[in-house]
Design a protein around this motif. Structure first.
Motif, PDB file in Angstrom:
ATOM      1  N   PHE A 104       0.644  -1.219   0.011  1.00 59.75           N
ATOM      2  CA  PHE A 104       0.082   0.080  -0.042  1.00 59.75           C
ATOM      3  C   PHE A 104       0.863   1.038   0.200  1.00 59.75           C
ATOM      4  O   PHE A 104       1.980   1.192   0.174  1.00 59.75           O
ATOM      5  N   ILE A 105       0.303   2.296  -0.357  1.00 57.98           N
ATOM      6  CA  ILE A 105       0.991   3.663  -0.493  1.00 57.98           C
ATOM      7  C   ILE A 105       0.815   4.509   1.070  1.00 57.98           C
ATOM      8  O   ILE A 105      -0.219   4.610   1.139  1.00 57.98           O
ATOM      9  N   GLY A 106       1.902   4.626   1.588  1.00 59.62           N
ATOM     10  CA  GLY A 106       2.125   5.456   2.735  1.00 59.62           C
ATOM     11  C   GLY A 106       2.406   6.974   2.324  1.00 59.62           C
ATOM     12  O   GLY A 106       3.334   6.979   1.964  1.00 59.62           O
ATOM     13  N   ASP A 107       1.767   7.863   3.221  1.00 66.02           N
ATOM     14  CA  ASP A 107       2.109   9.315   3.206  1.00 66.02           C
ATOM     15  C   ASP A 107       3.010   9.371   4.602  1.00 66.02           C
ATOM     16  O   ASP A 107       2.503   9.292   5.578  1.00 66.02           O
ATOM     17  N   ALA A 108       4.459   9.219   4.292  1.00 63.62           N
ATOM     18  CA  ALA A 108       5.417   9.026   5.545  1.00 63.62           C
ATOM     19  C   ALA A 108       5.923  10.606   5.893  1.00 63.62           C
ATOM     20  O   ALA A 108       6.212  11.284   4.854  1.00 63.62           O
ATOM     21  N   VAL A 112       8.576   8.266  13.151  1.00 69.08           N
ATOM     22  CA  VAL A 112       7.990   7.975  11.703  1.00 69.08           C
ATOM     23  C   VAL A 112       6.537   7.832  11.821  1.00 69.08           C
ATOM     24  O   VAL A 112       6.050   6.776  12.580  1.00 69.08           O
ATOM     25  N   ILE A 113       5.924   8.614  11.033  1.00 64.89           N
ATOM     26  CA  ILE A 113       4.412   8.538  10.922  1.00 64.89           C
ATOM     27  C   ILE A 113       3.947   8.301   9.617  1.00 64.89           C
ATOM     28  O   ILE A 113       4.264   9.006   8.753  1.00 64.89           O
ATOM     29  N   VAL A 114       3.077   7.161   9.706  1.00 62.23           N
ATOM     30  CA  VAL A 114       2.859   6.882   8.225  1.00 62.23           C
ATOM     31  C   VAL A 114       1.189   6.652   8.104  1.00 62.23           C
ATOM     32  O   VAL A 114       0.598   6.200   8.937  1.00 62.23           O
ATOM     33  N   ARG A 115       0.644   7.262   7.089  1.00 62.10           N
ATOM     34  CA  ARG A 115      -0.662   7.334   6.817  1.00 62.10           C
ATOM     35  C   ARG A 115      -0.918   6.682   5.475  1.00 62.10           C
ATOM     36  O   ARG A 115      -0.625   6.985   4.535  1.00 62.10           O
ATOM     37  N   ASP A 116      -1.871   5.742   5.463  1.00 63.90           N
ATOM     38  CA  ASP A 116      -2.356   4.859   4.299  1.00 63.90           C
ATOM     39  C   ASP A 116      -3.132   5.846   3.205  1.00 63.90           C
ATOM     40  O   ASP A 116      -4.171   6.000   3.905  1.00 63.90           O
ATOM     41  N   ILE A 117      -2.570   6.130   2.345  1.00 63.68           N
ATOM     42  CA  ILE A 117      -3.486   6.979   1.287  1.00 63.68           C
ATOM     43  C   ILE A 117      -3.510   6.067   0.053  1.00 63.68           C
ATOM     44  O   ILE A 117      -3.992   6.905  -0.978  1.00 63.68           O
ATOM     45  N   THR A 118      -3.886   4.772   0.070  1.00 63.71           N
ATOM     46  CA  THR A 118      -4.197   3.894  -1.147  1.00 63.71           C
ATOM     47  C   THR A 118      -5.340   4.219  -1.760  1.00 63.71           C
ATOM     48  O   THR A 118      -5.496   4.821  -2.775  1.00 63.71           O
ATOM     49  N   GLN A 119      -6.526   4.516  -0.772  1.00 63.97           N
ATOM     50  CA  GLN A 119      -7.854   4.910  -1.382  1.00 63.97           C
ATOM     51  C   GLN A 119      -7.854   6.368  -1.961  1.00 63.97           C
ATOM     52  O   GLN A 119      -8.433   6.514  -2.830  1.00 63.97           O
ATOM     53  N   LYS A 120      -6.982   7.131  -1.123  1.00 64.13           N
ATOM     54  CA  LYS A 120      -6.699   8.601  -1.752  1.00 64.13           C
ATOM     55  C   LYS A 120      -6.309   8.646  -3.247  1.00 64.13           C
ATOM     56  O   LYS A 120      -6.912   9.303  -4.049  1.00 64.13           O
ATOM     57  N   LYS A 121      -5.097   7.783  -3.273  1.00 65.33           N
ATOM     58  CA  LYS A 121      -4.517   7.721  -4.454  1.00 65.33           C
ATOM     59  C   LYS A 121      -5.571   7.385  -5.499  1.00 65.33           C
ATOM     60  O   LYS A 121      -5.323   7.736  -6.702  1.00 65.33           O
ATOM     61  N   GLU A 122      -6.386   5.996  -5.164  1.00 64.81           N
ATOM     62  CA  GLU A 122      -7.279   5.572  -6.046  1.00 64.81           C
ATOM     63  C   GLU A 122      -8.278   6.309  -6.704  1.00 64.81           C
ATOM     64  O   GLU A 122      -8.611   6.542  -7.728  1.00 64.81           O
ATOM     65  N   SER A 123      -8.761   7.217  -5.655  1.00 63.74           N
ATOM     66  CA  SER A 123      -9.912   8.334  -5.984  1.00 63.74           C
ATOM     67  C   SER A 123      -9.201   9.447  -6.815  1.00 63.74           C
ATOM     68  O   SER A 123      -9.958   9.772  -7.636  1.00 63.74           O
ATOM     69  N   GLU A 124      -8.020   9.597  -6.548  1.00 67.63           N
ATOM     70  CA  GLU A 124      -7.222  10.749  -7.434  1.00 67.63           C
ATOM     71  C   GLU A 124      -7.171  10.121  -8.721  1.00 67.63           C
ATOM     72  O   GLU A 124      -7.601  10.957  -9.739  1.00 67.63           O
ATOM     73  N   LYS A 125      -6.925   8.975  -8.901  1.00 69.27           N
ATOM     74  CA  LYS A 125      -6.664   8.344 -10.258  1.00 69.27           C
ATOM     75  C   LYS A 125      -7.820   8.411 -11.100  1.00 69.27           C
ATOM     76  O   LYS A 125      -7.912   8.609 -12.024  1.00 69.27           O
ATOM     77  N   ALA A 126      -8.876   7.841 -10.151  1.00 69.44           N
ATOM     78  CA  ALA A 126     -10.316   7.958 -10.916  1.00 69.44           C
ATOM     79  C   ALA A 126     -10.859   9.279 -11.314  1.00 69.44           C
ATOM     80  O   ALA A 126     -11.418   9.491 -12.300  1.00 69.44           O
ATOM     81  N   LEU A 127     -10.450  10.096 -10.620  1.00 66.05           N
ATOM     82  CA  LEU A 127     -10.730  11.577 -10.865  1.00 66.05           C
ATOM     83  C   LEU A 127      -9.954  12.109 -12.207  1.00 66.05           C
ATOM     84  O   LEU A 127     -10.728  12.502 -12.873  1.00 66.05           O
TER      85      LEU A 127
END
Length: 584
Positions: free
Chosen positions: A95-99, A112-127
């Motif tokens: 998965f893609i993480g915003d680190a 180290v702080i990691v936020r899962d942005i997979t869904q965000k990336k998929e949404s951006e890609k769909a957009l």
């Protein structure tokens, strides 16, 4: 967990943040060892804190992502780093993480702080894909404000109108559609109010291009509300070709109307069993008015004997089954008069449903004329049969007279001349006998004719016909009457000559007759025997015998060529055209 440190309110505060954070938080040391991981990290990676610490940094990063090394180098240089990195869960999925990482304690450790942005990336890609699809859509797409200002136009709109996207977004819809109602028109607010209620409008208008060209369009417009503001998303399609097609259909329909209304043939259109159109000629032929016809089934006016056939074929045609495209039947008019018509029918689509269009041509007079002609032809056939019968009888009478006359002649040689002439007359009589028995008075089936002629000659010239074999191959040929008699006389002379001279002392042998086509318009006759053959010094074209003289004369009459071979027995070959020049 975070290692124990002296208690303080600040320590308690950071521990609470660490434990309750929705993002994964790790505490690491310089060699990459993870010494603590919060509950969010455990959920994100599907591992316990102990498993995460045991795996270390290398155990949770995706080795295929080269950005991890750059991320670490940036943190080493600046003390902090930000980036989107690829991580790996316990189950092997990535998965893609915003680190975000910050070095603390003077470099002794780092958060180290990691936020899962997979869904965000998929949404951006769909957009982005949606934007790409709209930009490259085949139809023109516009986004308009309530006062008809253009705030977006796709590539198709730019190409069609000849403006750039920047130019269009500085324009209003009135600039490209001067005929559309303007926002300052009092009626416009009512129009927009109805649009707000119905959420959709479909209408046709025209667009004006940069170079002044006008083209028709069909517009589908949807009402949108976004962040409290109203918009119109309009999809516009060039319908120039459709308009041309509609005009062509209109012209075609007009031509059909004129053609149908002026046609001498009845034209009927039906769907199901009901007539839905009938032209003026139909009323003239049937005697029913147009209103009466439109209330009838298409088979109602058929003659009682034909009605079932017409109904079954019409229904089968509607079902798409194979039926005759054209046939004749009888109909009964309103006044009870019976008429013959020839019907031609075909399937069409009418108003989106299967239909059949039928054309009926009145052939009553033609049928009556045909009956008169048939009667005349039958009478003519009887007369022709009688003529051939009488000619045959007259020729047989001549043969009988010659036979009676020959009885009074004491000289055997002279009697043989009479017999030869009888055979020649008989060969002609056989032609007329064949024609009398045939249904075709223009030609003679030649194979049976040859067999009948040779049977007679064998009976006349041989005491024991069985010791001479006859072979006939005429390939089913039929010969025109005017050519049959000379060909028959040639065969008569050659076979008679072979029976008289080729087999002395009753020796056995064979006579073969082959008559076949030579190309499109040629015939070849070969008459051969296995007898003793001709004298070697004989010139068959200049002989004193009447028989061969007659054969040569008949060959010339047929415009043919004759040749002879005499190495084993004797064979004559005549080549000639099927028809004489100038004859049919």
């Amino acid at each position: 967990m975070i290692p124990e440190t002296p208690r303080s309110s600040e320590d308690t505060y950071y521990r609470a943040l660490f434990e309750s954070s929705m993002d994964a938080v790790f505490l690491t040391v310089p060699d990459g060892t993870i010494v603590a991981a919060n509950p969010a990290a455990c959920r994100m990676f599907g591992m316990s804190e102990k498993e995460i610490c045991a795996a270390g940094r290398e155990g949770i990063i995706d080795s295929t992502d080269p950005n991890h090394q750059k991320f670490l180098e940036e943190r080493k240089l600046t003390g902090k780093a930000y980036g989107e990195l690829l991580y790996r869960r316990k189950d092997g999925s990535s998965f893609i993480g915003d680190a975000t990482s910050v070095i603390v304690d003077g470099g002794a450790s780092a958060f180290v702080i990691v936020r899962d942005i997979t869904q965000k990336k998929e949404s951006e890609k769909a957009l982005r894909f949606t934007q790409f699809a709209i930009d490259h859509a085949f139809v023109e797409v516009f986004l308009l404000t309530e006062n008809m200002r253009i705030i977006y136009a796709n590539d198709a709109a730019c190409r069609a109108l000849g403006y750039t996207r920047e130019e269009l977004t500085r324009m209003s819809i009135s600039d490209i559609d001067p005929w559309y109602i303007r926002p300052d028109d009092p009626e416009y607010s009512k129009l927009w109010g109805r649009f707000r209620e119905t959420k959709h409008r479909r209408f046709e208008t025209s667009h004006l291009t940069r170079d002044g060209r006008v083209y028709p369009v069909e517009v589908h417009s949807n009402h949108l509300v976004f962040e409290g503001k109203e918009y119109s998303c309009a999809f516009s399609q060039d319908i120039t070709e459709r308009k041309r097609a509609e005009e062509a259909i209109h012209q075609s329909e007009e031509k059909f109307r004129v053609l149908a209304e002026t046609s001498p043939a009845a034209i009927v259109l039906y769907q199901g069993e009901r007539i839905i159109y009938a032209n003026p000629a139909t009323t003239r032929i049937s005697g029913y008015s147009e209103s009466e016809l439109l209330g009838m089934n298409f088979w109602d006016w058929s003659n009682e004997e034909c009605r079932d056939t017409v109904r079954e074929r019409g229904q089968a045609r509607l079902r798409g089954e194979s039926v005759p495209l054209q046939y004749e039947y009888r109909l009964t008019t309103k006044s009870g008069v019976e008429k013959w018509v020839i019907i031609s029918a075909g399937n069409i689509q009418y108003q989106g449903k299967p239909a059949v269009i039928s054309t009926l041509l009145d052939i009553t007079e033609a049928k009556r004329a045909e009956e008169r002609i048939s009667a005349a032809l039958a009478e003519k056939e009887v007369l022709l049969k009688e003529v051939h019968h009488r000619v045959k009888n007259n020729l047989q009478i001549i043969c009988s007279l010659l036979d009676l006359q020959s009885d009074s002649i004491p000289d055997e040689q002279s009697r043989s001349y009479f017999r030869e002439n009888q055979d020649r007359i008989l060969s002609m009589a056989l032609v007329h006998e064949r024609l009398y028995k045939s249904n075709d008075f223009t030609s003679v089936g030649f194979e049976e004719y040859i067999r009948d002629l040779c049977t007679h000659l064998f009976d006349c010239y041989l005491a024991d016909p069985g010791h001479i074999t006859l072979k006939v191959d005429a390939g089913g040929l039929s010969i025109a009457v005017d050519r049959a008699i000379p060909w028959g006389l040639i065969i008569n002379e050659l076979v008679s000559n072979a029976l008289k001279h080729a087999f002395p002392d009753n020796c056995a042998g064979e006579i073969s007759i082959r008559f076949h086509e030579d190309g499109d318009d040629g015939l070849i006759l070969t008459v051969a025997d296995t007898g003793v053959g001709m004298p070697p010094d004989l010139d068959f074209k200049n002989t004193g015998t009447l028989g061969l003289q007659l054969v040569n004369m008949l060959a010339r009459q047929l415009n043919g060529q004759i040749s002879m071979e005499g190495t084993t027995g004797t064979g004559f070959t005549i080549r000639a055209r099927r028809n004489c020049p100038g004859n049919a």
